[in-house]
Structure formats: C-alpha cells, structure tokens
Design a protein around this motif. Structure first.
Motif: not given
Length: 911
Positions: A558, A574, A577-578, A600
C-alpha cells in the motif's frame, strides 16, 4: 408494568419485529441513571424470548472496562462452545485469539468483528436473535468497537441490537451513527401511578413531597419509599439539595448498612469484581475478612433487594447499587478488596494486573511491570488501544527515575500507529521529564519532531530531525528502520503541504542515508512523497527494477502503491494497490484497506478503469467511515462525484461535491480541497462550461489559493488546457502545456506523457494539428484508454470543423465505442452529438444492464460469478453471508436471471 413508557415499548417492539423478519438493526437508549433503560431492555428481551427468539446479553462493569474483549466474551460465551465450529477457520482463530484461548497472531479488530457478526448471523439462521447490552458506557474499548461494527451490519439479519448508555458518558458507540432514543422523565400522571403501585400506604403529604423529589425518575419512585420506614429515613433520604442519583445511593446504602458484616464484605467484593463469579467472590471475601463465608452470607443482600443470584453468577439489581457500595467503602477497605481479588486471580494475568493496579496506594514498579505484561498480552489479542491504556496506567504507577519514561514512550508509539496523534503528543511531553536511556531519548526526540507538524516546513527543524535520526541509526540495531518510520509522516506532509525545496531535499537525503540497501522500499516511498518533481524519475526507475513479488507485505504494498500515485505513476502503482487491497482484506485491516481502496479508486479513474473505480470508491467511503477516518471517506466521496459527472449523473455529482466541500472546510482539511476542485472542473468540462472549468482548475495551480496543490493540479492540467483553448485563452493554454511537457520529460511519468500527447494538438497551429493527432494515436496511448478516447473525440471534432465529415466519423465512432465500454456516458454522448453533426444518424445507446446495479451489488455479482460462496464473499467484504444473499436476491431480477448459475463474468463488465 412499565408506567409512562408505551411509546418506547412500541418502538422497541417494532424494531424487534422488523429484526425477526430479516431487516434488523440497532438502537441506542440514552438517559440518566434510574430512568428505566434496564427495565426497557428487560421487557424487550422477555418479549423476544416469548416469540422463540434467542437472547444474548452483556453488562458493562467499570472495573472490567480495561480488559480487552471482556464485554464481547460475556455476550458470546453462552454460544461459543456449540457454534464456534460453524465459522471459517480464520474467523474462529480470530475470536479465540481475541479471547486469549489460543496464542495466535494478533487479530485485527475487524477480523474479530466479522467473526462475531458471522457467528450471530449463523445463530439467526436457526432462530431470531436479540443482543442486549446494558451500561454500554463501561464495556471495554475493543468490545465497543466490535459492537459498533456489528450494529452497522444488521440490516439484512434476523437480529437486533439494543444498547443502553448512561447520559453524560462518552463511548466509542457515540460515533457509530446508530439511531438513538433519549428517555425522558415520567410525566406527572405516570409518576403518580408508579408511586401508588409501589407505596400505596404513603400519606398524601409524604407522597407529594416524594413526587417532587423523585422528579419523574422511575427508580427513585420505586426505591425511595423503601427508605421511608421511619422519620429518620425521611430526613436522610429527602434532602432537596441532593440530586436524584445521590438520593438513591443514600437509600441503597441505608439498606446495606443494616446487613451483617459478612454480607457487607461480600457486597464490597462483588462491587469491585468484574466477573460476578460466586466462587471467586466468596474466596476473595474470605481473604479480606480472614474467615470462610458460606453462600448463605449473600441471602440478606438478596432479601434487601440489592443483589440477584442466578446459578453461580452474582449481580447487583441496579448499577447504582454497585457504585454506591463501592464508593462508600473506606479507601483502605477498597484497596484491600482489590488486593484480595488479585490474589484469587493468580491464573488470570490481565485481570490480576488491573486489580493489583487498583490496590496500589501509590507508585509501585512491580505492579507497573505486571501491567506492562498485560499490555503485551493485549497486543497479542489484537487490542492495541487496550495495550496503550495499560502502558499509560503502568507509567502512572512507575517512578519517574525507573520505568515511567519508557512506558510513556511505548504507549505514545502505539497511539501514533493508531492515529491518536493528540494523545501521543501529550504522552511524549510527559515522558520528557522522566528517565530515558540514550536510545530511548533519541526515539523520544525523533517522535516529538515527527509529530510536530510545524517542523515539516522548517528547514532548520528538519535538519535537526535528520541529525537525531542519524544518531538513532547508530545507537540501536533497528534504529535506521525506526528513523525511517518517523520520517514517513514528514514526507507525507511535504506532499500535502508546500515546503521549501531545501526542506524536501533534506528529507530525501536523510532517507537515503538511513537506507540499508539500494532502493530500500521505505526510502523510495519517502522520496516520492517528499519531492515528487525531483525524485519521480529515480523512483520510477528503481521501482521498474524491483523483482516481481519482492514486496509481499500488504502495508508495504500500500505504501509503495500510494507513493507511486504521488508521482503520477499510476500504471506502476496499479499492481501494488491491487495486491495491497487483497492482502489487507485477508488481514482484516479495514482502516488501511479504506485508504488503499481510495487510492485505488483515484488511480483507476486516471487509468480509465471506471467501473472498478466506482466499486473501490464506494467501498472506501463506507469502510473509512466505519473506521473513523472521515478524511479518506471524503477523498472517496470526491472520486464518486467525479465518476458521477462522467456517467452523466450531474445532480448527484453536484450535490456530493457541494456537501463534501462544506465538510472539508469545517474540518480545516484544506489539502483535500484540491480533489473537490478536480471534481468541479470535470463537472464543468462535461457540461461544456469551459470558462467555469478554467477558473476552477486554475485555482489548484495558484499558490495564493486555498485549494493550491500542484501535484493534484496536474491530474487535470489537460482539462485546464482544453478549457483555456475553448475560452480563447491561447497564451494560458500554451503556458500550461509547456509546464506539462517539461514535467513529463523530467519525471518520465507515462500519465503526464499521455496527457501531453492529448493536449499538444489542442494548442498547436491548425496546420500542425493533424500530424500531432495522428502521432499521438500511436500505441503509446494504448495503456491510457480514457485519454485515447478523448483524443479520438478531439480529432474527430477537429476534422468536422475542417468540414471533412466522412473522415471525422471514424475517430468519432472509435471514441463513442471506447466511452461506452468504459461506462463514461457523458463523453459518449459528446461523441454521438459530433457524429450527428458529421451527418450520421446515430441513435441513443442501448441501456447498460449493469447500470441498474449499485456498486456493491456489482462487486458481489462478480464475486459470485467467479464461483465464490456467500460466506467467502462476506469474508472479503466484511458483511455476513445473509447480507450477501440479500444483495444477490436484488441482483437477479435486475439482470433478468433467476439463479447465481446464470451469472457470468463476461456479462458483468471489466476494466
């Protein structure tokens, strides 16, 4: 019979009935002592049981308020043995760890909350459930947080929660957003009827005086007559200068004072005890008096209406009796009572520690160290707030020259991690005057600077911070890592604030000195946030070299993902964050999950993943409010507003922007106002209000404006350039484009490069525009579908203005199809309008069935289509399996299907 409470009883009956029908909820009863809260809870409980419902109860006790999860254990203990195996293993272990039954990894509070909710939901599958929590103001903090979590999620359950809180007491439940019922005093007629029922023999003058003195308090009306057996009783009880509560306490004490000495000993121990266990109470009473006491020693208190005994459990008939007995005892007697209980509780370390603390007449290092052990156990049970409280109490019991400073420092560090910055600052200020070892003193100085927001923008203070950080790195084996953690909030402050370049540089140089290896993760994060313009290229380069899977910790994923968004590297951010969202879900870390989802959502908006952005923002706003993080909720609200603009939902978007901006101004959260300006600017662009769009977006890049935030400002600089072009501000358009182009080259951020490719033809001379459009539409924009679609729309519009109508239709068709696929109705409608102007008969788009679903319904439908069960979906979304089922029952008719087997991922869209 409850006099004067017909309306309240009807309300409770209605809530219980709705709950038993599957639309449950919660209600918080608030009122003064003796106003009838307990009686109403009892009536509701009895009515529910009479309808074959299951009742679970908990009673808050002051001396129990520091033992983590004690209240929750009291509530669920009757059903744990028979129903614990019905939970999924991870949920079962979370509950057992919270209750100290197993030594497992510390569970997150919300993992405990979900396990408790699922346990209750499972019970409700068998029969309706009523949860009754009396004196909730004295339920321990971790249990209160879990109860608030459960209460907000009962809408789809055959369960209701009723809580009673005494007026004038603050509790975690105050911020849970639960509906409240304030209990007033009885009206005159009801008060007279109640008094007549309890004391029909009173003469008129005494009755009238008692009605005045009781002032509509039901407990006073029913209990005070018992004290009026003699004229002395009247004189003692009816004293006009005493408040009702004090009169009642005197009444109870007058009854207790006539009881045998051994019974009074039992009363004191029961008042100090937090479990109400009969054997425990008698054993402690024996230690206090030095003589064995039989069970019969309780009987006089039961006959006097002070105690109730049920099986092996003892409780006071009313909480006021407990407090009256406890506070009336001589201080030495109270201390001795707690000491006796501590001796009895040798095998219950946490309870023993708190009773030892209550028994201590003054500073006692041995007792303080016992509380420190209790704090360590609280951390293992997933109760960091309880641990911080235990350390604070331990510090109070320590000598300033021994452990006080160390304990305060550790408590402050935990409070900082919990977000309780004000408490952490106070504790650090107190620790300053106590003994600290050299490394502890350095840690103390470091945290004092890290929590002093004024120092974030002072070069001198940051240099001093850096010097302390260097000293700590050489003084402790983990000093460098600790110093980097303390440097992190300064870096975030640099991103949100506007410090001098020297300050930014000092923060980055300090981080690089502290790193233990090339490209250390925290150093990358600090550099990205502290100085995005100067450090973006380096951070992007270092991140590109990270081995796949090298960042495994969800919190680190994060931090890196959010930091990459700080330097406009949304494509790189991306995957992190996922992964962070997935990992934080599994760990039950809802506070950090809300932040990750908000990040996100914005990354998804800027990447053109609009459907995913909508579900992420919707969940982020709910979880952030659940976890008491309103600022992140507002960030998510503004993401939802931006998406609403792009979907053509203009009224909803405008209202959300307006209300959120008002809240931000009230909070003083000026740094988030830039997000509101972005949403306002996008709203104006979609409406073709280009002058308004220019004015709104230009403010974010104006250092003199309250909304100034250059890094957020560049999110919408292409919109700003477009607005300038449409309003005849050619010079401003070229100036902003030059800034954008230079920043894209310097940072190497693909997002900025994509925006520059989109904006360049807009500012170019007419004879150069076409080649720029065609060059920009090469594969470089393939990863930026939203910008590519907007470029196609702009190119088609340019061709139409050149009266090349046939040529214009191809890019306009491609733009329309892209916007439709992305679910961006407003821009799709622009493309249709341009196609019509280019001479093509184009109809309205086919209504998207998915638009009928709420974001959460779409999220659940996708999970169900992937083969997940209701329980698995509930675990991921922190709702019960029954709530998942209710959502699916609404999804099926909206999609024109009848079962989950007809759900297919390919039909549910994607990003």
């Amino acid at each position: 019979m409850l006099y004067g409470r017909d309306a309240e009883l009807r309300l409770l009956s209605d809530i219980t009935s709705r709950g038993f029908a599957g639309t449950g909820g919660a209600l918080l009863l608030r009122g003064e002592a003796g106003i009838g809260k307990t009686a109403l809870l009892k009536a509701a409980r009895e009515a529910a049981v009479a309808k074959e419902g299951r009742a679970l109860s908990a009673l808050g006790v002051q001396s129990e308020a520091s033992v983590p999860f004690a209240g929750l254990h009291q509530l669920l203990n009757p059903v744990l043995h028979d129903h614990l195996d019905h939970l999924m293993p991870r949920q079962r272990n979370a509950l057992l760890a919270a209750f100290g039954v197993i030594d497992d990894a510390a569970p997150e509070m919300f993992s405990v909350g979900l396990a408790s909710l699922e346990l209750i939901s499972g019970l409700a599958d068998e029969s309706p459930v009523i949860l009754v929590i009396d004196d909730a103001q004295w339920i321990d903090g971790p249990s209160s947080e879990v109860l608030a979590f459960i209460a907000r999620r009962l809408d789809a359950e055959r369960a209701v929660m009723l809580l009673a809180v005494r007026e004038g007491h603050d509790t975690v439940l105050d911020d849970a957003g639960l509906p409240e019922l304030h209990l007033p005093r009885l009206d005159d007629d009801s008060a007279k009827a109640l008094l007549e029922a309890h004391a029909p023999q009173l003469d008129r003058s005494l009755r009238d005086r008692l009605l005045v003195e009781a002032a509509g308090n039901p407990l006073a009306l029913s209990e005070l007559p018992a004290a009026l057996s003699s004229q002395g009783g009247v004189a003692q009880t009816l004293m006009p200068w005493l408040p009702t509560t004090r009169r009642l306490e005197r009444s109870f004490l007058s009854r207790a004072s006539t009881l045998p000495d051994e019974t009074q000993t039992v009363l004191l121990i029961t008042a100090a005890d937090d479990e109400g266990d009969l054997a425990e109470i008698l054993e402690a009473a024996q230690l206090l008096d030095g003589t064995a006491l039989p069970v019969a020693s309780l009987e006089p208190a039961v006959e006097a209406g002070l105690l109730e005994v049920s099986g092996h459990k003892v409780r006071f008939r009313h909480p006021l009796i407990r407090s009256a007995i406890y506070h009336a005892a001589a201080p030495s007697r109270r201390l001795a009572g707690h000491a006796a209980l501590a001796a009895v509780l040798a095998r219950h370390q946490e309870r023993r520690a708190w009773h030892r603390a209550a028994a201590a007449p003054g500073p006692d290092d041995d007792v303080a160290l016992d509380l420190e052990v209790a704090a360590a156990k609280a951390l293992l049970r997933g109760a960091p707030r309880a641990a911080a409280e235990a350390l604070q109490q331990a510090a109070l019991l320590s000598d300033p020259n021994t452990h006080r400073g160390r304990l305060l420092l550790r408590s402050a560090e935990i409070n900082f991690e919990l977000g309780s910055v004000t408490v952490a600052r106070r504790q650090l200020a107190e620790a300053k005057f106590a003994k600290l070892e050299r490394a502890e003193r350095l840690r103390h100085t470091l945290w004092m600077e890290a929590l002093n927001e004024e120092s974030w923008f002072s070069p001198e203070q940051v240099r001093a911070f850096a010097d302390v950080a260097d000293q700590l790195a050489s003084a402790e084996s983990n000093g460098a890592a600790l110093a980097l953690r303390a440097l992190w909030p300064l870096a975030i402050g640099c991103w949100y604030g506007n410090p001098a370049p020297e300050t930014r540089g000092t923060v980055v140089r300090t981080a690089r000195r502290l790193q233990t290896g090339d490209g250390e993760l925290m150093t990358l994060c600090i550099a990205a946030c502290a100085d995005p313009v100067e450090e973006a290229a380096w951070v992007i380069g270092e991140t590109a070299r990270l081995a796949p899977g090298s960042v495994n910790d969800a919190a680190e994923q994060h931090a890196l993902g959010a930091s990459l968004t700080a330097i406009w590297a949304y494509d790189l951010s991306w995957p992190y964050l996922c992964a962070a969202v997935e990992g934080l879900r599994q760990q039950g870390r809802l506070g950090l999950l809300g932040e990750a989802l908000a990040s996100q959502a914005w990354a998804a908006i800027l990447l053109g993943k609009h459907r995913l952005a909508r579900t992420a923002a919707d969940e982020a706003r709910r979880l952030s409010r659940d976890t008491g993080r309103p600022r992140w909720a507002f960030v998510a609200d503004l993401a939802m507003a931006t998406l609403a603009c792009e979907r053509g939902e203009f009224d909803a978007a405008n209202e959300l922007i307006r209300t959120t901006e008002a809240e931000l101004l009230t909070l003083g959260a000026q740094s988030i106002l830039a997000y509101a300006q972005f949403a306002r600017g996008r709203y104006a662009i979609v409406h073709h209000k280009y002058n308004d769009a220019f004015e709104q977006l230009a403010r974010v890049l104006d250092p003199s404006d309250i909304t100034y935030h250059p890094f957020v400002g560049y999110w919408a600089i292409a919109d700003l350039i477009e607005a300038a072009v449409h309003t005849g501000r050619a010079d401003e358009a070229r100036r902003y484009f030059s800034q954008l182009n230079a920043l894209a080259e310097k940072t190497t951020a693909p997002f900025l490069t994509a925006m520059a490719a989109y904006a360049h033809p807009l500012v170019a001379p007419e004879d150069e525009a076409e080649s720029l459009y065609q060059r920009a539409l090469d594969p470089r924009l393939s990863n930026w579908p939203f910008h590519r679609a907007r470029l196609l729309l702009a190119y088609g519009r340019w061709l139409r203005r050149q009266r090349r109508l046939v040529e214009a239709r191809r890019p306009l068709h491609a733009a329309m199809e892209s916007f439709d696929a992305l679910g961006i109705k407003a821009f799709g409608e622009d493309a249709r309008s341009e196609l019509r102007a280019a001479g093509e008969a184009i109809g309205q788009p086919t209504p998207d069935t998915l638009d009928k679903l709420t974001p959460q319904e779409l999220q659940i439908a996708k999970m169900a289509a992937s083969g997940m069960t209701n329980r698995e979906i509930g675990t991921r979304l922190f709702i019960s399996h029954r709530t998942v089922g209710q959502h699916l029952s609404r999804v099926f008719p909206k999609l024109g299907i009848t079962s989950r087997g007809q759900l297919h991922l390919s039909d549910l869209g994607g990003d």
